[in-house]
Design an enzyme around this catalytic site. Structure first.
Site, short mmCIF file in Angstrom:
data_model
loop_
_atom_site.label_atom_id
_atom_site.label_comp_id
_atom_site.label_asym_id
_atom_site.label_seq_id
_atom_site.Cartn_x
_atom_site.Cartn_y
_atom_site.Cartn_z
N GLU A 152 1.50 -2.70 2.17
CA GLU A 152 0.82 -3.96 2.42
C GLU A 152 1.52 -5.08 1.66
O GLU A 152 1.89 -4.91 0.50
CB GLU A 152 -0.65 -3.84 1.97
CG GLU A 152 -1.46 -5.09 2.21
CD GLU A 152 -1.33 -5.61 3.64
OE1 GLU A 152 -1.63 -4.88 4.59
OE2 GLU A 152 -0.89 -6.77 3.80
N ARG A 155 -1.13 -11.35 -0.07
CA ARG A 155 -1.36 -11.94 -1.39
C ARG A 155 -2.84 -12.19 -1.56
O ARG A 155 -3.52 -12.56 -0.60
CB ARG A 155 -0.64 -13.30 -1.51
CG ARG A 155 0.85 -13.24 -1.54
CD ARG A 155 1.44 -14.59 -1.17
NE ARG A 155 0.98 -14.99 0.17
CZ ARG A 155 1.14 -16.20 0.67
NH1 ARG A 155 1.72 -17.14 -0.02
NH2 ARG A 155 0.70 -16.49 1.89
N GLU A 156 -3.33 -12.02 -2.75
CA GLU A 156 -4.72 -12.37 -3.02
C GLU A 156 -4.87 -13.88 -2.86
O GLU A 156 -3.96 -14.65 -3.14
CB GLU A 156 -5.12 -11.90 -4.42
CG GLU A 156 -5.16 -10.39 -4.49
CD GLU A 156 -5.49 -9.85 -5.86
OE1 GLU A 156 -6.01 -10.59 -6.71
OE2 GLU A 156 -5.20 -8.66 -6.08
N CYS A 261 -0.18 -6.64 -9.26
CA CYS A 261 0.94 -5.98 -8.59
C CYS A 261 2.31 -6.19 -9.20
O CYS A 261 2.97 -5.23 -9.57
CB CYS A 261 0.92 -6.33 -7.12
SG CYS A 261 -0.51 -5.56 -6.34
N LYS A 322 -4.10 -16.28 -10.64
CA LYS A 322 -3.63 -17.30 -9.71
C LYS A 322 -4.86 -17.92 -9.07
O LYS A 322 -5.96 -17.37 -9.19
CB LYS A 322 -2.69 -16.71 -8.65
CG LYS A 322 -3.37 -15.67 -7.76
CD LYS A 322 -2.43 -15.09 -6.75
CE LYS A 322 -2.39 -15.93 -5.49
NZ LYS A 322 -1.72 -15.27 -4.38
P1 NAD Z 1 -8.52 -2.14 -6.19
O1 NAD Z 1 -8.56 -1.63 -7.56
O2 NAD Z 1 -9.03 -3.51 -5.89
O3 NAD Z 1 -9.31 -1.14 -5.22
C1 NAD Z 1 -9.13 0.24 -5.22
C2 NAD Z 1 -10.41 0.88 -4.69
O4 NAD Z 1 -10.17 2.28 -4.51
C3 NAD Z 1 -11.59 0.77 -5.65
O5 NAD Z 1 -12.71 0.23 -4.99
C4 NAD Z 1 -11.84 2.23 -6.08
O6 NAD Z 1 -13.20 2.52 -6.35
C5 NAD Z 1 -11.35 2.99 -4.87
N1 NAD Z 1 -11.03 4.39 -5.12
C6 NAD Z 1 -10.41 4.94 -6.19
N2 NAD Z 1 -10.29 6.27 -6.02
C7 NAD Z 1 -10.82 6.57 -4.81
C8 NAD Z 1 -10.96 7.78 -4.08
N3 NAD Z 1 -10.52 8.93 -4.53
N4 NAD Z 1 -11.56 7.71 -2.88
C9 NAD Z 1 -12.02 6.55 -2.38
N5 NAD Z 1 -11.91 5.37 -3.03
C10 NAD Z 1 -11.31 5.38 -4.23
O7 NAD Z 1 -7.01 -2.00 -5.72
P2 NAD Z 1 -6.16 -3.01 -4.81
O8 NAD Z 1 -5.82 -4.22 -5.58
O9 NAD Z 1 -6.81 -3.14 -3.48
O10 NAD Z 1 -4.81 -2.18 -4.65
C11 NAD Z 1 -4.77 -1.00 -3.88
C12 NAD Z 1 -3.31 -0.65 -3.63
O11 NAD Z 1 -2.70 -1.63 -2.79
C13 NAD Z 1 -2.44 -0.59 -4.89
O12 NAD Z 1 -1.49 0.43 -4.74
C14 NAD Z 1 -1.77 -1.94 -4.92
O13 NAD Z 1 -0.53 -1.92 -5.58
C15 NAD Z 1 -1.55 -2.19 -3.43
N6 NAD Z 1 -1.49 -3.61 -3.07
C16 NAD Z 1 -2.38 -4.48 -3.61
C17 NAD Z 1 -2.34 -5.83 -3.22
C18 NAD Z 1 -3.29 -6.83 -3.83
O14 NAD Z 1 -3.12 -8.01 -3.56
N7 NAD Z 1 -4.28 -6.44 -4.62
C19 NAD Z 1 -1.43 -6.25 -2.25
C20 NAD Z 1 -0.55 -5.30 -1.70
C21 NAD Z 1 -0.60 -3.99 -2.12
C1 UGA Z 2 2.06 -10.41 -4.60
C2 UGA Z 2 3.01 -10.57 -3.42
O1 UGA Z 2 3.23 -11.96 -3.16
C3 UGA Z 2 2.44 -9.90 -2.17
O2 UGA Z 2 3.39 -9.98 -1.12
C4 UGA Z 2 2.17 -8.44 -2.48
O3 UGA Z 2 1.56 -7.80 -1.38
C5 UGA Z 2 1.24 -8.34 -3.67
O4 UGA Z 2 1.83 -9.03 -4.81
C6 UGA Z 2 1.02 -6.92 -4.07
O5 UGA Z 2 1.85 -6.07 -3.88
O6 UGA Z 2 -0.07 -6.73 -4.60
P1 UGA Z 2 -0.19 -11.58 -5.43
O7 UGA Z 2 0.03 -10.80 -6.67
O8 UGA Z 2 -1.52 -11.58 -4.79
O9 UGA Z 2 0.85 -11.09 -4.29
O10 UGA Z 2 0.14 -13.10 -5.71
P2 UGA Z 2 1.45 -14.03 -5.66
O11 UGA Z 2 1.11 -15.24 -4.92
O12 UGA Z 2 2.66 -13.30 -5.24
O13 UGA Z 2 1.61 -14.41 -7.20
C7 UGA Z 2 1.95 -13.44 -8.15
C8 UGA Z 2 2.15 -14.10 -9.50
O14 UGA Z 2 3.33 -14.89 -9.51
C9 UGA Z 2 1.02 -15.06 -9.88
O15 UGA Z 2 0.72 -14.89 -11.26
C10 UGA Z 2 1.58 -16.44 -9.65
O16 UGA Z 2 1.03 -17.41 -10.50
C11 UGA Z 2 3.05 -16.20 -9.98
N1 UGA Z 2 3.97 -17.13 -9.29
C12 UGA Z 2 4.08 -17.11 -7.93
C13 UGA Z 2 4.76 -18.00 -10.04
O17 UGA Z 2 4.67 -18.03 -11.28
N2 UGA Z 2 5.65 -18.82 -9.40
C14 UGA Z 2 5.79 -18.81 -8.05
O18 UGA Z 2 6.63 -19.58 -7.53
C15 UGA Z 2 4.97 -17.94 -7.30
#
Ligand code: NAD
Ligand code: UGA
Length: 432
Positions: A152, A155-156, A261, A322
């Site tokens: 995935e 971005r959040e 991340c 952020k």
């Molecule tokens: P998160 O911590 O917000 O959510 C994870 C969820 O999984 C929790 O609700 C937890 O209770 C649940 N969980 C844990 N063990 C479980 C199990 N055995 N069965 C069912 N549910 C279970 O995590 P996230 O931020 O959504 O990240 C998830 C993955 O996606 C990570 O690998 C992260 O690196 C990746 N990712 C995150 C983002 C992001 O913006 N947060 C973007 C891209 C990829």
């Molecule tokens: C980042 C990636 O942008 C997503 O593509 C990816 O899916 C995600 O990580 C992930 O794997 O979880 P996110 O962490 O939600 O997304 O936020 P970003 O907008 O990328 O910002 C990451 C950090 O970099 C923040 O702390 C932000 O303040 C900082 N940032 C971003 C800077 O300092 N400068 C910039 O120009 C951009």
């Protein structure tokens, strides 16, 4: 209409579940966190993400999304199971795969028919094969299955738009038929689809995050030089960004990258390289530059206050890593507020949405305020930590009148230095 199970309803899982439901699929979203699931059934979101509340509620009332803690229920008719559980940093910087392992075992024990298992979590290269081994050995009755990597990139803060309009969909599998089926599921997103083998897809995810983090660290290093030679890093970024080979995105200097991340993924990639006997020099420097940003911010505000912050009152505007999220994972505000408290400052904080999540992560001595102007009253200095929109057009005259001394350290370059000087602030930004 496909039947999809999404395992884990955090930032990625809940967005994935809600978006696939919105595309017309039937989705069962599962989590082991009973409270989360109970709340979701009542329409209470576990996270702050713009637009998510409305999207989930609309699809719940349309009967396309359900929440459960039962793997048996979630997998009963599922054709696809997305794993979207957390992969946090382990003790040595490696990705901790305990949640992926638990999810894979539970899927294996509860699947009753052929299933495509899709890793959406960010996982070390080789995890797809490992998940396949787990599923194979934990199944009570052998059912056909395939493991596919579909990382995935959302971005959040803009998760729904990012999910619905990705730059690309990456699909990795050794099973062509499974890869094509997963590609089909993503067709409505109308993004280029890159189909690779499993390990390559897993690497694309790490490489993408590490490269974006590298761009930011590069600009932060450059920002320090800009300050010394009298250049403006914001204009440098704009000037560089017109070159399509460079691009304007992720060139904003400031307090560095935080969040759930970049920090863990850059570290995990470096760990993988070290494990294979390589020396990940670039990644190590990218992390070092980033860690220094937080320390430098504290040093700089100390300098602005005449070299001593003991007994001074410092207000932090923004806590989340952020804007547009309440995610506090690896947020600069945690380290910066802790360092200020250690140095004897009275620290005040305000964030539009992250205060509740932040409270347990901050020192008990940090005072929370519900309004930026109340916070500013009698402060010796303000620090901009997160570039929330509501800070961009504060009534600066009013803020100046409220502060004990008109000092602002702008860690996110949201103000115009010329304007700040005109209003009469002692103002310092990053790289300008
Ligand atoms: P998160 O911590 O917000 O959510 C994870 C969820 O999984 C929790 O609700 C937890 O209770 C649940 N969980 C844990 N063990 C479980 C199990 N055995 N069965 C069912 N549910 C279970 O995590 P996230 O931020 O959504 O990240 C998830 C993955 O996606 C990570 O690998 C992260 O690196 C990746 N990712 C995150 C983002 C992001 O913006 N947060 C973007 C891209 C990829
Ligand atoms: C980042 C990636 O942008 C997503 O593509 C990816 O899916 C995600 O990580 C992930 O794997 O979880 P996110 O962490 O939600 O997304 O936020 P970003 O907008 O990328 O910002 C990451 C950090 O970099 C923040 O702390 C932000 O303040 C900082 N940032 C971003 C800077 O300092 N400068 C910039 O120009 C951009």
């Amino acid at each position: 209409m496909k039947q999809i199970c999404v395992v884990g309803v955090g930032y990625v899982g809940l967005v994935t579940a809600a978006c696939f439901a919105d595309l017309g699929n039937r989705v069962i979203a599962l989590d082991v966190n009973e409270q989360r699931v109970e709340n979701l059934k009542k329409g209470v979101m576990p996270i702050y993400e713009p637009g998510l509340d409305e999207l989930v509620k609309r699809n719940v009332s349309g009967g396309r999304i359900h929440f459960t803690t039962s793997y048996a229920e979630a997998l009963k008719d599922a054709e696809y199971a997305f794993i979207a559980v957390g992969t946090p940093s382990g003790e040595s910087g490696e990705a901790d795969l305990q949640y992926v392992e638990a999810a894979a075992k539970s899927i294996a024990q509860n699947m009753r028919a052929a299933l495509i298992i899709i890793n959406k979590s960010t996982v070390p290269i080789g995890t797809g094969d490992w998940v396949a081994d787990i599923v194979k050995s934990a199944q009570p009755n052998p059912n056909e299955f395939a493991v596919v990597s579909c990382p995935e990139f959302l971005r959040e803060g803009s998760a729904i738009a990012d999910f619905m309009s990705p730059h690309r969909t990456v699909i990795g599998s050794m099973d062509k038929d499974a890869a094509n089926k997963v590609a089909h599921l993503h067709l409505p997103l109308r993004a280029p689809i890159v189909i690779t083998d499993l390990r390559t897809a897993e690497m694309i995810k790490y490489a993408s995050n590490a490269f974006l983090a590298t761009k930011i660290s590069f600009m932060n290093e450059l920002a320090d030089l800009c300050e010394l030679v009298g250049a403006d890093v914001k204009e440098v970024a704009a000037g560089m960004g017109y070159d399509a080979r460079i691009g304007r995105h992720f060139l904003d200097a400031g307090l560095g990258w935080g969040g759930s991340c970049f920090p863990k993924d850059v570290e995990a990639l470096a760990f993988m390289a070290k494990e294979k006997g390589l020396n990940p020099r670039i990644l190590n420097d990218v992390m070092d530059v980033n860690n220094d940003r937080r320390k430098d911010a504290v040093k700089n505000v100390t300098k602005m206050l005449g070299g001593e912050i003991k007994g001074k009152t410092i207000g932090l505007l923004g806590l989340a890593f952020k804007p547009n999220t309440d995610d506090m994972r690896y947020a600069p505000s945690i380290d910066i507020s802790a360092a200020l408290v250690r140095a004897g400052a009275n620290v005040r904080v305000y964030d539009p949405v992250a205060m509740e999540v932040a409270r347990p992560l901050l020192s008990a001595e940090v005072t929370m305020f519900k309004d930026p102007y109340d916070l500013a009253k009698d402060c010796d200095a303000l620090m901009i930590i997160t570039e929330w929109n509501e800070f961009k057009q504060l009534d600066l005259e009013k803020v100046k009148g409220l502060l004990k001394t008109p000092v602002i350290y702008d860690g996110r370059n949201i103000y115009d230095p010329k304007v700040m000087k005109e209003v009469g602030f002692t103002y310092r930004a990053v790289g300008r």
